[in-house]
Motif scaffolding. Sequence first.
Motif, short mmCIF file in Angstrom:
data_model
loop_
_atom_site.label_atom_id
_atom_site.label_comp_id
_atom_site.label_asym_id
_atom_site.label_seq_id
_atom_site.Cartn_x
_atom_site.Cartn_y
_atom_site.Cartn_z
N ALA A 148 -57.28 0.25 2.36
CA ALA A 148 -56.10 -0.15 3.45
C ALA A 148 -55.21 0.76 3.72
O ALA A 148 -54.40 0.86 4.79
N THR A 149 -54.80 1.54 2.54
CA THR A 149 -53.94 2.76 2.81
C THR A 149 -54.27 4.05 3.69
O THR A 149 -53.69 4.62 4.09
N LEU A 202 -49.75 7.81 0.60
CA LEU A 202 -48.40 7.46 1.26
C LEU A 202 -47.43 8.35 0.67
O LEU A 202 -46.40 8.52 1.04
N ALA A 203 -47.55 8.74 -0.64
CA ALA A 203 -46.54 9.41 -1.49
C ALA A 203 -46.67 10.90 -1.08
O ALA A 203 -47.36 11.39 -0.68
N ARG A 204 -45.57 11.31 -1.00
CA ARG A 204 -45.38 12.88 -0.86
C ARG A 204 -45.05 13.85 -1.96
O ARG A 204 -45.26 14.88 -2.13
N SER A 205 -44.41 13.09 -3.13
CA SER A 205 -43.96 13.87 -4.29
C SER A 205 -44.85 13.28 -5.41
O SER A 205 -45.56 12.20 -5.28
N LEU A 260 -46.05 7.09 -10.23
CA LEU A 260 -45.78 5.80 -10.36
C LEU A 260 -46.38 4.91 -9.42
O LEU A 260 -46.86 3.83 -9.74
N GLY A 261 -46.65 5.05 -8.15
CA GLY A 261 -47.62 4.24 -7.25
C GLY A 261 -48.94 4.22 -7.82
O GLY A 261 -49.35 3.06 -7.92
N ALA A 262 -49.33 5.22 -8.35
CA ALA A 262 -50.78 4.93 -8.97
C ALA A 262 -50.82 3.97 -10.02
O ALA A 262 -51.94 3.02 -10.13
N MET A 263 -49.62 4.02 -10.96
CA MET A 263 -49.66 2.88 -11.92
C MET A 263 -49.62 1.44 -11.42
O MET A 263 -50.20 0.36 -11.98
N VAL A 264 -48.64 1.32 -10.38
CA VAL A 264 -48.58 -0.04 -9.66
C VAL A 264 -49.91 -0.47 -9.18
O VAL A 264 -50.50 -1.49 -9.25
#
Lengths: 289, 334
Positions: free
Chosen positions: B264-265, B213-216, B222-226
């Motif tokens: 899912a993603t 989902l992330a582009r940056s 941060l997404g990976a940590m979540v």
Amino acid sequence: MTPADSTTAGTGAGSQPRPERGPDRGTDPAVLERVSVAIGGRPILRDVDLAVRTGETVTLLGPNGSGKSTLVRALTGLLPLARGSVRLFGTPLPDFEHWHRVGFVPQRSSATGGVPATVREVVGSGRVGRRRLLRPTSRADRRAVEAALDVVGLADRAAYGISQLSGGQQQRVLIARALAGEPDLLVLDEPTAGVDLPNQRALAEALARLKERGATIVLVAHEIGPMAPLVDRSVVMRDGRVAYDGPPLTQEVAAHTHHAHDLEAPEGDAHDHVPHVSSPFDWERRTRP
Amino acid sequence: MSFLDLFALDFMQRALVAALLTGLAAPAIGTFLVQRRLALLGDGIGHVAVTGVALGLLTGASPTWTAVLVAVLGAVLMELIRERGHTNGDVALALLFYGGLAGGVLITGIAGQGAATLQAYLFGSLNSISSEDVWFTAGLTAVVLVVTLGLSPQLFAVASDPDFARVAGLRVRAYNLLTAVLAAVSITVAMRTVGLLLVSALMVVPVATSQQLARSFRATLLGAMVVGCTASVGGLVLSAWLSFRVSVAPGPTIVLLALAMFTATWPIGVWLRSRSRLMAPFPEVSATPHRSPVEHPHEHGRDCGHPAVPHGDHVDYVHDGHRHAVHGEHYDEH
Ligand SMILES: Nc1ncnc2c1ncn2[C@@H]1O[C@H](COP(=O)(O)OP(=O)(O)O)[C@@H](O)[C@H]1O
Ligand SMILES: [Mg+2]
Ligand SMILES: [Zn+2]
Ligand SMILES: [Zn+2]
Ligand SMILES: [Zn+2]
Ligand SMILES: [Zn+2]
């Protein structure tokens, strides 16, 4: 161009005397003296003498495998010297500390890694040489990144993912990354290889703007193309030695040197001088001296 | 005892703290490994750490300590082989992996410990975490997080282009060794919850999930940590809940939960990527042959259903392998 012209063209770092003025070359951006470089024990560069003066734009020409990249990598401290010395801004390479004054665009380097990154992030990584450890991004950092993006004409793509750009645009991103460090000496290794004509023109414009600000440029190029008007001097490499060093060669002559030699050039990949290492624990010494 | 009573238990609280810390640290350092295309390095360090655990069991020293020590040594060794090595560097790493695992199992046997003892370290275990362990891992995680996030500009530069970073004045080798050491430390932190054989999944799967989902880079990190936190805490709770009926180790539950999040993603990522590929501007080539098709039965427009891809100062409508640009009354082939 008269000497008067050239002094007004150079601002800031460009206020050094031009070569025709005299021998004061103590702080020339890059001076190589009798440099030899060996890779895996085989001498590749032999006895290279080269002095790049402040504000000058030098192109390094020559066929594939003639040692252009090796020269540039020795100049930037990426390869150890077998003999001779390199001085950057007057300081011998082993003692040189002002790396933020040098910008480097490696050959065929890819801007994409295993994780997505935006154009702004990649260009922002060009500031590492100037950032202090454990400090947040400063306003100066941000300004330099925007300015660098502007110079290469990609300001409107800053938020794009790197992988969304074409090859030529990615190459411009890498140049912007080098520019973000606000270097006085910019070294580019074949930035135009495989880049379409409009992107080459954009590159040439970016370099012209940099040159106007007084930066020194060392450009390794296969085809000079739209860069031709910028060039002050050409150096032609041949089999690890300097074969020509003088006024810019016209495209024709340069192309001639190039093709004539291409035929003689040994076939094979980049490793043709050195046998392959076949045990997993063998290695070459590649560390900095 | 009901499911909620579990949370009142000391060992469960300790396990939750450990899982939370693991879920933060492993994906953070994992993002830099994935950026360097070294996704399997964590797996190798995990295998080598098995020998460390076994040495602890043999000598009576704390297995956590010996695992940290051996994992760090192994990570440094692997980094040196990778840095200096030639094309066969991956074979050298493989040798190290197998040596680590086999050595660990052998030494555990010599120490007179059964497979069950080692099992707790290989696949995680809820009730093997002592309170010293929690403090120890909390301290290590804090160090890993501060260093990883604090030095992320430098680590990013080194991971994305080592030659450039070196000319910019960074000590690339030191940063690479630092990454390896941080990976080793976060692996030993994760040992108690996910287990050494599955720990690498927690360094890689959250990153893979987040980059759908992330582009940056920042958003990916941060997404990976979540994702990592959600998976490790969720997986731990799930395995505790399941343990009323069957015996399951937390490691597999955590990893499968992370994989479920990836699954899912992933379709969304596929769709986003294919759309960005289709809508990427066409290169501006100066001399386009001006050729008009004889006849065109269809009028292109905003809602005609054909992708309108930017091309210089106009758009091309893509259909049936053509690119049609409006030119007055007709379409040009571009
Ligand atoms: N890593 C390497 N290992 C072995 N030989 C190398 C290596 N890099 C360069 N060479 C050899 O050095 C010579 C010069 O290469 P290079 O500097 O890349 O040339 P150019 O950039 O002019 O194409 C070539 O003959 C090449 O085979
Ligand atoms: Mg080259
Ligand atoms: Zn048609
Ligand atoms: Zn249409
Ligand atoms: Zn068009
Ligand atoms: Zn027309």
